[in-house]
Design an enzyme around this catalytic site. Structure first.
Site, PDB file in Angstrom:
ATOM      1  N   ASP A  89      35.816   0.518 128.468  1.00  0.00           N
ATOM      2  CA  ASP A  89      36.695  -0.574 128.051  1.00  0.00           C
ATOM      3  C   ASP A  89      38.076  -0.040 127.684  1.00  0.00           C
ATOM      4  OD1 ASP A  89      37.426  -3.143 127.387  1.00  0.00           O
ATOM      5  OD2 ASP A  89      35.706  -3.493 126.080  1.00  0.00           O
ATOM      6  N   ASP A 114      36.271 -11.803 130.135  1.00  0.00           N
ATOM      7  CA  ASP A 114      35.411 -12.097 128.988  1.00  0.00           C
ATOM      8  C   ASP A 114      34.944 -13.544 129.028  1.00  0.00           C
ATOM      9  OD1 ASP A 114      35.491  -9.586 127.962  1.00  0.00           O
ATOM     10  OD2 ASP A 114      37.005  -9.993 126.431  1.00  0.00           O
TER      11      ASP A 114
HETATM   12  C1  GLA Z   1      36.337  -6.296 125.123  1.00  0.00           C
HETATM   13  C2  GLA Z   1      35.424  -6.512 126.311  1.00  0.00           C
HETATM   14  C3  GLA Z   1      34.180  -7.222 125.883  1.00  0.00           C
HETATM   15  C4  GLA Z   1      33.474  -6.437 124.797  1.00  0.00           C
HETATM   16  C5  GLA Z   1      34.429  -6.183 123.640  1.00  0.00           C
HETATM   17  C6  GLA Z   1      33.823  -5.236 122.625  1.00  0.00           C
HETATM   18  O1  GLA Z   1      36.857  -7.489 124.678  1.00  0.00           O
HETATM   19  O2  GLA Z   1      36.087  -7.213 127.312  1.00  0.00           O
HETATM   20  O3  GLA Z   1      33.316  -7.417 126.974  1.00  0.00           O
HETATM   21  O4  GLA Z   1      33.011  -5.222 125.322  1.00  0.00           O
HETATM   22  O5  GLA Z   1      35.652  -5.617 124.074  1.00  0.00           O
HETATM   23  O6  GLA Z   1      34.676  -4.974 121.584  1.00  0.00           O
END
Ligand code: GLA
Length: 731
Positions: A478, A548
């Site tokens: 990430d 997301d």
């Molecule tokens: C980001 C990612 C999510 C999740 C969060 C965790 O927003 O896109 O899928 O992994 O971080 O903090």
């Protein structure tokens, strides 16, 4: 031979199956001019396009109008300072502070295959797949060499380009702008297509007529961003999915970029694409070289859909690599929306046990397993397990998960550091910041200065240790903020303008090492959803978390935009719980499954807590994924109907390469009277073959299905967000 040099005509002709790209050398000053890019040509005596020897503008004959020539000539790689109003590809500052440069052709080389670009991701192929042309040009005053590199992938109708600059002089030269590609062509009333977005709203397609002036999409935040894809297409006004001319350009890079179209008098278009010149200054000492990232270009006169299929084939066969490039990806369950930070071994095992019983194949533990991270305010950079949550460490958990028959995957955010972390306390200088200024935070975190090798070493050491400690078969990588406060403690003052590109190269170095040391690892990139969904990342990870936003309706639009460029096999897509955590909307569980089927299938929910009726759907969804994954990930993709345009129905289909099997997905977003007898015209079938729709008794010919349409009937009062899949098989 895909590449031919015609010595008498001083012309290079690059042919793919259906396209031709022509470059010419011109006049006694050996200018390199762009002659043609478009539909495949047999002719090669095309130097006249640049203007004959009798041309009134010819610099060697008409010095009094030299500047006018420079301002209008279709340069293959225009440099700064020679005249004209158009944006150049290359800008420098030489040792005397001047910026003017003129390139002259020196030599060229043609060879089978394609060499790697040091430190950068790039497309690849065997000597049977691809042929390369390198044209060396030089500024004879500065002794700065510019090598234009073209690789021709005949089968996918793709030409890739990038540029190497070599300082053969005895003075230092600073590069302030080095585009990877530039195309000059007459403007024939084109539209421009780009893809923009935001957090949770990635992949939105824009299309507009190209007016006079300059139009661009760009990123200046250190990563490709949610805002714009590093992609640009220009197409004829009449182009749709099946018809019209389309030029698609996409940059294999994960940092700041600019993609620009200038339409200037007398209706000439110049397209440039490369690293964004803002915050970019690169010093070339005598003997140094600089390689730009690569741009992938494709042309078709068969519409946007064909551009898409060319890019999909190019990326599936010549960019995505490793064990999972063409292999089936495990159906995963990610615990982020299931638990957020509130989990421990027992809770995870309860979820894993239920998941295994339902046919799910991998548990992914997301954010919160390390340091003292119980919310997003601390511990990034402290990549050691939090034994309060996971007593006995990862091995204890992973062994038990494996014993249930599931693989195990883990989340990292390796590019970041929390101010409240042991790493930051020990090495505050590892964060990107301008000394003396308070650096801005986003999500309470700083960005590590990955342009410094000691920072890369430090982060890699921690990752390697964790990944070696247990049977971890997947990593979600990430990256949750943009870069700003651009200052590096590792660079001298005159090299601070190199920070951003060095940072991106550091990310590539880290991911490359990870894959070399753990060749069986499945890597999924992510950046607050799809904030860094680009071809550079695809070189390292065969799949990227698309957004997301897992709301069924929003995802239809997001996935349409991303799938216009990238293969379905690369789009991370999961079923989540409802009401959706971002939109609050409720879409039937079956439809959420059908939406996720268009990508790498998985779940983002607590299987022990969802309604029983939903849980009972999972085994059949798992079966559906197993049945169709190969068709979806390897087949040809056709966009049939766009919900973003019609606000009613989304429909796409995939057809296997032999045109013997197809899957059609329709989602009726709004149940409106009349939809129950809607005909959808299919694409990509063989008009002469007969197809049976599985579950129905009749057979239809390909021509009936394509020219009359498939009767996509739905239940009369089925409600909104109803999906239907049609599986077609040849007799
Ligand atoms: C980001 C990612 C999510 C999740 C969060 C965790 O927003 O896109 O899928 O992994 O971080 O903090």
């Amino acid at each position: 031979m895909a590449i031919q040099y015609y010595e008498r005509e001083r012309v290079w002709k690059l042919d793919t199956k259906n396209t031709t790209y022509v470059i010419g050398e011109f006049d006694e000053e050996h200018f390199l001019g762009h002659i043609y890019y478009g539909k495949r040509l047999a002719a090669h005596d095309l130097g006249y396009v640049l203007g004959g020897q009798e041309s009134g503008f010819l610099p060697s004959r008409n010095t009094k109008d030299r500047v006018n020539f420079m301002g209008t000539f279709a340069m293959e790689y225009p440099t700064h300072g020679l005249g004209g109003n158009r944006e150049e590809a290359l800008r420098i500052v030489d040792g005397n502070g001047h910026g003017t440069m003129q390139l002259q052709y020196i030599s060229h080389e043609i060879y089978p295959g394609k060499k790697a670009i040091p430190g950068l991701p790039a497309t690849f192929g065997t000597t049977a797949d691809v042929e390369t042309l390198e044209i060396t040009a030089e500024d004879v005053l500065l002794h700065l060499k510019v090598i234009l590199k073209y690789s021709v992938f005949e089968a996918t109708d793709v030409v890739t380009r990038y540029v190497t600059i070599e300082n053969c002089s005895e003075q230092t030269v600073t590069l302030t702008q080095v585009m990877s590609a530039c195309i000059d062509m007459p403007n024939e009333q084109f539209d421009m297509i780009t893809v923009h977005g935001n957090w949770a709203r990635e992949g939105q397609i824009d299309r507009a007529r190209i007016m006079h002036g300059t139009h661009s999409v760009e990123s200046m935040c250190g990563k490709t961003s949610h805002d714009y894809q590093p992609f640009l297409a220009i197409c004829s006004h009449n182009a749709d999915q099946n018809r019209g001319e389309v030029y698609g350009l996409n940059m294999v890079y994960s940092g700041n970029f600019i993609a620009r179209v200038t339409n200037s008098f007398p209706d000439q278009l110049r397209i440039t694409m490369g690293i964004h010149p803002s915050d970019f200054r690169w010093i070339l000492q005598p003997g140094d070289r600089f390689d730009t990232p690569e741009v992938v270009m494709t042309y078709t006169d068969c519409g946007i859909g064909q551009m898409t299929r060319n890019l999909h084939d190019q990326y599936r066969n010549h960019l995505i690599q490793g064990k999972y490039a063409h292999a089936k990806r495990p159906i995963l369950l990610n615990n982020w929306e299931a638990t957020y930070f509130d989990f421990d071994t027992q809770k995870l095992l309860r979820i894993a046990k239920q998941a295994a019983e339902l046919g799910i194949e991998m548990l992914v533990v997301d954010d919160g397993w390390f340091g003292r991270r119980n919310d997003d305010n601390s511990s990034l950079g402290d990549w050691f397990v939090n034994e309060e949550k996971l007593p006995g460490g990862l091995k204890t958990l992973v062994d038990q998960v494996n014993a249930l028959g599931l693989k195990f995957g883990l989340w990292f955010e390796p590019e970041m550091v929390s101010p409240d972390s042991d790493l930051y306390r020990a090495h505050p200088d590892y964060a990107i910041a301008v000394p003396g200024r308070r650096a801005g935070m986003a999500r309470n975190q700083y960005v590590l200065d990955l342009g410094r090798s000691e920072v890369v070493e430090c982060v890699y050491g921690m990752l390697k240790q964790v990944l070696s400690s247990a049977n971890i078969e997947y990593v979600k990588w990430d990256m949750n903020r943009a870069l700003c406060d651009l200052g590096s403690y590792g660079l001298p003052a005159d090299r601070q303008g190199e920070l951003l590109h060095r940072y991106v190269m550091g990310v590539y170095e880290l991911q490359g090492r990870l894959l070399r040391d753990f060749p069986n690892l499945l890597l999924e990139n992510c950046s607050s959803g799809g904030g860094r969904f680009d071809p550079g990342m695809l070189y390292y990870s065969p799949q990227i978390w698309t957004s997301d936003d897992t709301d069924g309706l929003e995802r239809i639009q997001i996935q349409e935009g991303i799938a216009m460029i990238y293969p379905l096999s690369s789009m991370g897509a999961h079923v989540s719980d409802c009401p959706n955590h971002i939109t609050g909307r409720t879409v039937p569980f079956e439809t959420r499954g059908q939406v996720a089927l268009a990508g790498t299938f998985g779940y983002e929910l607590d299987v022990t807590r969802i309604p029983e009726a939903d849980r009972n759907c999972i085994p059949s969804q798992v079966k559906m994924y197993h049945q169709y994954h190969e068709l979806i990930s390897e087949g040809d993709y056709y966009r049939l109907l766009s919900y973003s345009e019609n606000h009613q129905v989304d429909a796409y289909m995939v057809v296997d390469k032999k045109r013997e099997e197809a899957l059609v997905s329709c989602i009726f977003v709004q149940n409106r009277p009349g939809d129950n007898s809607r005909r959808i015209k299919l694409q990509g079938l063989d008009p002469e073959k007969y197809y049976r729709i599985i579950g129905e008794s009749r057979e239809y010919s390909g021509e009936e299905l394509m020219y009359i349409g498939l009767l996509a009937d739905t239940p009369w009062a089925g409600g909104d967000y109803r999906g239907r899949l049609f599986h077609l098989q040849c007799r």
